[in-house]
Design a protein around this motif. Structure first.
Motif, mmCIF file in Angstrom:
data_model
loop_
_atom_site.group_PDB
_atom_site.id
_atom_site.type_symbol
_atom_site.label_atom_id
_atom_site.label_comp_id
_atom_site.label_asym_id
_atom_site.label_seq_id
_atom_site.Cartn_x
_atom_site.Cartn_y
_atom_site.Cartn_z
ATOM 1 N N LYS A 1 43.761 41.733 39.299
ATOM 2 C CA LYS A 1 42.600 42.624 39.265
ATOM 3 C C LYS A 1 42.404 43.195 37.873
ATOM 4 C CE LYS A 1 40.573 46.667 41.544
ATOM 5 N NZ LYS A 1 40.768 47.719 42.575
ATOM 6 N N ASP A 2 43.505 43.537 37.209
ATOM 7 C CA ASP A 2 43.479 44.046 35.843
ATOM 8 C C ASP A 2 44.408 43.197 34.990
ATOM 9 O OD1 ASP A 2 41.847 46.424 36.499
ATOM 10 O OD2 ASP A 2 43.648 47.011 37.629
ATOM 11 N N SER B 1 48.070 44.042 35.101
ATOM 12 C CA SER B 1 48.707 44.141 36.412
ATOM 13 C C SER B 1 49.518 42.886 36.721
ATOM 14 C CB SER B 1 47.650 44.352 37.491
ATOM 15 O OG SER B 1 48.235 44.301 38.782
#
Length: 392
Positions: A31-32, A35
């Motif tokens: 997602k990031d 991450s």
């Protein structure tokens, strides 16, 4: 529970056929960028089809140029949990949370797609999409020709076209429904082996009922919806429509029962939650109306109709808690929290549905926004927004 819900969904399906999609894994994405959690997402792309202009007007009139495509971008839509989530990893719910990407939540989980991956998708779809959309609108004659060997699906497709035209061409729609009905062979029984025939017959009857409702012939509409349910008792849409009829004739207890049946059979169907909330409001059950909204928000968190019902329910709870003409206790933390929730819900409903908003609605919003000592606005009676539109 999840598997049973899906089974119910297909039992209440009105089409004689349905498509089964293969569950495929995607490239795990974060997602990031920083991450370590990876998700099995669904890649979505957006595009615009257009026909290039000709050199002269004469060519535009006599030559239909093929579609060309412009790509607008894409993104990853992510599921609820990452692929390495080990909590009950083999359970159906856990698998569902890892592979099904949905926006039916407050948190919209997305991720950026690298340009090289987007280009790969564009290259694969560019030849296909213009060909898919070049056929134009599906006509009655096309349906009759393409499905001449399959009377049952032909009947469903004809009824689907009729449903799309009923608002502007009611008589033509009724004629098509009649043609579709004649194409379905009457099954000898209502056993499961004849479910395809029963589903199409039920679909046609409930849509003919909608035609009656559009002309305010509610008794005729109810007769067709009851016939639809006699043919196929698990038709969630017909249960909702029968509830709509009972609301129209102010039989709210029966309406609530119908809405609950519809929700039980198709929990993703938004309209019966809103219909249930309306009927609970109208019979003065504000807690029941609020519960209907909360159930709706679990699947449709941004539903403005449900936000309006929730805000109005809290408004009436606040009125009843203080009694007529008396200010709300300024020391009441619960009253303040409720007023804030009502203001948020009503404000969202106002922004999303300005065409429905009335002076009575504004008075409710002003009341819940006002300081506790200043809530002396004229009392607004229970009123509901009309739910326009029907499933095709």
């Amino acid at each position: 529970q999840l598997f049973e819900e899906q089974c119910i969904h297909w039992w209440s399906n009105e089409c004689p056929l349905f498509v089964v999609e293969k569950c495929c894994e995607s490239i795990p994405v974060a997602k990031d960028p920083e991450s370590s959690e990876k998700f099995d997402g669904t890649l979505r792309v957006a595009f615009a089809l257009y026909r290039p202009k000709s050199v002269s007007k004469y060519q535009d009139l006599h030559t239909v140029k093929p579609f060309e495509i412009d790509w607008l971008g894409g993104y990853w839509k992510l599921p609820k949990t990452p692929v390495d989530d080990c909590e009950e990893a083999d359970s159906l719910l856990s698998i569902h949370n890892r592979v099904v990407s949905s926006f039916n939540s407050v948190d919209k989980r997305t991720a950026i797609v690298p340009e090289e991956q987007l280009r790969e998708v564009y290259d694969a779809l560019t030849p296909a999409l213009p060909r898919i959309f070049s056929s134009g609108a599906i006509s009655v004659q096309m349906i009759m020709n393409v499905y001449r060997q399959d009377d049952l699906f032909c009947a469903f497709a004809l009824a689907r076209v009729a449903a799309a035209m009923r608002v502007d061409h009611l008589e033509r729609a009724l004629g098509l429904f009649d043609l579709a009905k004649r194409k379905v062979k009457q099954p000898p029984s209502k056993s499961p082996e004849f479910l395809p025939e029963l589903s199409v017959m039920s679909y046609i009857d409930r849509n003919v009922g909608v035609c009656s409702a559009l002309t305010q012939k509610w008794e005729d509409a109810a007769r067709h919806w009851r016939s639809s349910l006699q043919i196929m008792p698990v038709n969630a849409t017909s249960h909702y429509l029968e509830g709509k009829y009972y609301q129209e004739v102010q039989k709210y207890d029966q309406a609530v029962e119908c809405m609950l049946k519809s929700i039980m059979l198709d929990p993703d169907f938004k309209l019966p939650y809103q219909g249930l909330g309306n009927c609970e409001l109208l019979r003065g059950n504000y807690e029941g109306a609020m519960n209907a909204c909360l159930a709706c928000f679990k699947r449709h968190p941004d539903a403005p109709f449900a936000q309006f019902i929730a805000g109005q329910s809290i408004y009436h709870v606040l009125l009843e808690s203080v009694g007529p003409g008396r200010p709300v206790n300024p020391q009441s933390a619960d009253a303040k929290a409720l007023a804030e929730k009502a203001a948020k819900a009503l404000d969202l409903a106002k922004r999303r549905m300005p065409e429905q908003w009335s002076s009575a609605d504004q008075a409710m919003l002003d009341f819940v926004r006002a300081p506790e000592q200043g809530r002396d606005h004229p009392r607004q009676e229970v009123h509901v927004w009309k739910l326009h539109g029907y499933r095709p």
